[in-house]
Design a protein around this motif. Sequence first.
Motif, mmCIF file in Angstrom:
data_model
loop_
_atom_site.group_PDB
_atom_site.id
_atom_site.type_symbol
_atom_site.label_atom_id
_atom_site.label_comp_id
_atom_site.label_asym_id
_atom_site.label_seq_id
_atom_site.Cartn_x
_atom_site.Cartn_y
_atom_site.Cartn_z
ATOM 1 N N ALA A 1 0.838 -1.172 0.025
ATOM 2 C CA ALA A 1 -0.093 0.043 0.091
ATOM 3 C C ALA A 1 0.880 1.247 -0.120
ATOM 4 N N ALA A 2 1.943 1.316 0.712
ATOM 5 C CA ALA A 2 2.779 2.362 0.942
ATOM 6 C C ALA A 2 3.547 2.522 -0.573
ATOM 7 N N ASP A 3 4.012 1.704 -1.190
ATOM 8 C CA ASP A 3 4.628 1.825 -2.647
ATOM 9 C C ASP A 3 3.418 2.098 -3.445
ATOM 10 N N LEU A 4 2.450 1.818 -3.456
ATOM 11 C CA LEU A 4 1.249 2.391 -4.300
ATOM 12 C C LEU A 4 0.888 3.827 -4.104
ATOM 13 N N LEU A 5 0.849 4.149 -2.903
ATOM 14 C CA LEU A 5 0.900 5.675 -2.382
ATOM 15 C C LEU A 5 1.924 6.422 -3.011
ATOM 16 N N VAL B 1 0.509 -2.243 -20.426
ATOM 17 C CA VAL B 1 0.481 -2.627 -18.992
ATOM 18 C C VAL B 1 -0.978 -3.404 -18.835
ATOM 19 N N GLY B 2 -2.056 -2.664 -19.366
ATOM 20 C CA GLY B 2 -3.412 -3.188 -19.198
ATOM 21 C C GLY B 2 -3.674 -4.608 -19.756
ATOM 22 N N CYS B 3 -2.725 -5.024 -20.799
ATOM 23 C CA CYS B 3 -2.745 -6.397 -21.371
ATOM 24 C C CYS B 3 -1.783 -7.296 -20.510
ATOM 25 N N SER B 4 -0.753 -6.806 -20.282
ATOM 26 C CA SER B 4 0.328 -7.961 -19.869
ATOM 27 C C SER B 4 0.163 -8.171 -18.202
ATOM 28 N N ILE B 5 -0.364 -7.515 -17.583
ATOM 29 C CA ILE B 5 -0.297 -7.777 -16.011
ATOM 30 C C ILE B 5 -1.150 -9.044 -15.890
ATOM 31 N N PRO C 1 18.384 -5.467 -11.930
ATOM 32 C CA PRO C 1 18.208 -4.946 -10.462
ATOM 33 C C PRO C 1 16.990 -5.373 -9.930
ATOM 34 N N PHE C 2 16.266 -6.298 -10.153
ATOM 35 C CA PHE C 2 15.153 -6.793 -9.817
ATOM 36 C C PHE C 2 15.063 -8.192 -9.192
ATOM 37 N N PRO C 3 14.342 -8.480 -8.320
ATOM 38 C CA PRO C 3 14.380 -9.921 -7.540
ATOM 39 C C PRO C 3 14.243 -11.031 -8.562
ATOM 40 N N TYR C 4 13.344 -11.066 -9.637
ATOM 41 C CA TYR C 4 13.032 -11.897 -10.611
ATOM 42 C C TYR C 4 13.150 -11.604 -12.073
ATOM 43 N N THR C 5 13.476 -12.620 -12.694
ATOM 44 C CA THR C 5 13.492 -12.560 -14.275
ATOM 45 C C THR C 5 12.275 -11.904 -14.723
ATOM 46 N N ASN C 6 11.021 -12.342 -14.603
ATOM 47 C CA ASN C 6 10.121 -11.620 -15.156
ATOM 48 C C ASN C 6 9.939 -10.130 -14.786
ATOM 49 N N SER C 7 10.430 -9.766 -13.637
ATOM 50 C CA SER C 7 10.405 -8.249 -13.570
ATOM 51 C C SER C 7 11.117 -7.451 -14.409
ATOM 52 N N TRP C 8 12.520 -8.108 -14.475
ATOM 53 C CA TRP C 8 13.547 -7.845 -15.570
ATOM 54 C C TRP C 8 12.596 -7.729 -16.934
ATOM 55 N N GLY C 9 12.219 -8.729 -17.329
ATOM 56 C CA GLY C 9 11.584 -8.889 -18.720
ATOM 57 C C GLY C 9 10.438 -7.452 -18.806
ATOM 58 N N MET C 10 9.508 -7.342 -17.703
ATOM 59 C CA MET C 10 8.740 -6.304 -17.785
ATOM 60 C C MET C 10 9.365 -4.884 -17.740
ATOM 61 N N LEU D 1 3.917 -6.380 -11.350
ATOM 62 C CA LEU D 1 4.304 -4.964 -11.283
ATOM 63 C C LEU D 1 4.891 -4.508 -9.826
ATOM 64 N N GLY D 2 6.273 -4.546 -10.219
ATOM 65 C CA GLY D 2 6.938 -4.033 -8.626
ATOM 66 C C GLY D 2 6.828 -2.389 -8.649
ATOM 67 N N VAL D 3 7.507 -1.880 -7.703
ATOM 68 C CA VAL D 3 7.308 -0.504 -7.533
ATOM 69 C C VAL D 3 7.876 0.302 -8.685
ATOM 70 N N THR D 4 9.188 -0.068 -9.331
ATOM 71 C CA THR D 4 9.678 0.710 -10.300
ATOM 72 C C THR D 4 8.771 0.417 -11.378
ATOM 73 N N GLN D 5 8.299 -0.708 -11.783
ATOM 74 C CA GLN D 5 7.358 -0.821 -13.015
ATOM 75 C C GLN D 5 5.960 0.334 -12.940
ATOM 76 N N CYS D 6 5.436 0.350 -11.808
ATOM 77 C CA CYS D 6 4.411 0.961 -11.406
ATOM 78 C C CYS D 6 4.750 2.641 -11.532
ATOM 79 N N LEU D 7 6.052 2.837 -11.110
ATOM 80 C CA LEU D 7 6.527 4.245 -11.212
ATOM 81 C C LEU D 7 6.733 4.638 -12.707
ATOM 82 N N ILE D 8 7.200 3.779 -13.440
ATOM 83 C CA ILE D 8 6.992 3.899 -15.188
ATOM 84 C C ILE D 8 5.660 4.120 -15.429
ATOM 85 N N LEU D 9 4.745 3.314 -15.320
ATOM 86 C CA LEU D 9 3.311 3.411 -15.631
ATOM 87 C C LEU D 9 2.757 4.916 -14.995
#
Length: 441
Positions: free
Chosen positions: A114-118, A405-409, A210-219, A414-422
């Motif tokens: 919630a704090a990341d989303l805020l 984003v609307g299709c791929s989620i 710089p993300f915990p998982y490969t899928n986050s890197w790919g996104m 979506l980590g906090v960095t991907q949410c920031l980009i969005l």
Amino acid sequence: MSSISMRRASGSVIVPPPRAALVRAAVGPVATSPRLPAWPLLALMYGFPLFWVTGLSLFAPLILGGTMAVFLVLRGSVRTTPAVLCWFAFLLWVGVCAVSVTGFMQLVGFGQRAADLLAVGIAMLYYVNARESVSARQVLTGFTVLWSTVIVLGVLATQFPDVRITTPLAQVIPGSLMGNELVRELVTPRLAEVQDPWGAEQPFVRPAAPFPYTNSWGMAYALLTPLMVLVWTRLRTWKGRVLLGIALVVSIYPAAQTSNRGMLLALAMFALFVAGRFVLAGHLKAGLGVVGLLTTAGAAAAAAGVFEAIAERQEVSHTTDGRGRIYQATFEKVLESPVVGWATPGMDPSIGIALGTQGYAWTLLYSYGFIGLMLFYLVLARVLLSSWTLREPAAYVLQGLVATVGCSIWFYGLGVTQCLILLLSAGMLSRATVDGGIDHG
């Protein structure tokens, strides 16, 4: 005879003063809102490499988001847009879903998300209000820093896959927090995910940092790479274009090593959307150029053996069947609490995986119910609808990001960095809708 009548009689023309001038004359100088400093917002992107190597990526969004909130409150006059209001309506519903929290550790996980989303929502609001100090060009430069970090670490991951960094924060963080998998991955990050499923001829080395998982890197790669093509078109020097062009070519190597189907699908959707926007705007050549670029990239990927590597990994990992079972179990659990959800993803002992983690749409659905998912999509739809009248390539690319984003989620998180980009992309579109165009500094 009055002075006015005398001037008329002499043949002169009377031009009344503008209304704004009359107001200033009556009430004195008009007070302007203080200028918001650029550094808290830009630090989220420009400081990203430092946050990763020190382990502060867990806290930087909260600290800088809080700083931006203070500056907004001190300034007093805050402008909003429909997209911003929709995001904070979504956040309000997230707060309501706290009623589903059942324990302290679950409360910690719920509070972190919630704090990341805020924090990213405040970043979008800050950009909308910082038109005098933060330009779209500066944000695109920040995206370039993020993308460059992803590519450099991706290349390093292919060469040193077993390296794991112990950050300074890992030395002081309480042991109880280190028991959380996400916290542990953030403060002792690894460069790559090394997977050695039964039947594979050799381990799969898949970049993650710089993300915990490969899928986050790919996104992150799928969202940022088309933006880098936009940045390339805006560069004013041939040296800059050559360097970024070389970097784009080099980026194909770590991207190929991920053998990530979702990343390729997201890139294809992104390109097709942008091509469609160009065609609808009457720029047929530009649309065909995007399709040609997509075709060339696909041929290069095939020649490099990317599709063959994906097929090989699928033969031994069976991720499609596994995801199908996870999605079914997730949906069945959501039906038990369809309104407020379960606050956070939850472990299913029969599957051995936390439900609500295999795609951000499933995270929203599992954690915040159907209402939470609909409110998130309302944000995306509001951004696209309100910015549809913009007629410039930068707007088409940013709209493509939102649509992608609307299709791929449904298959990507979506980590906090991907949410920031969005949200910063949404903020650029929202501000451009009000101001009449996207500024480029």
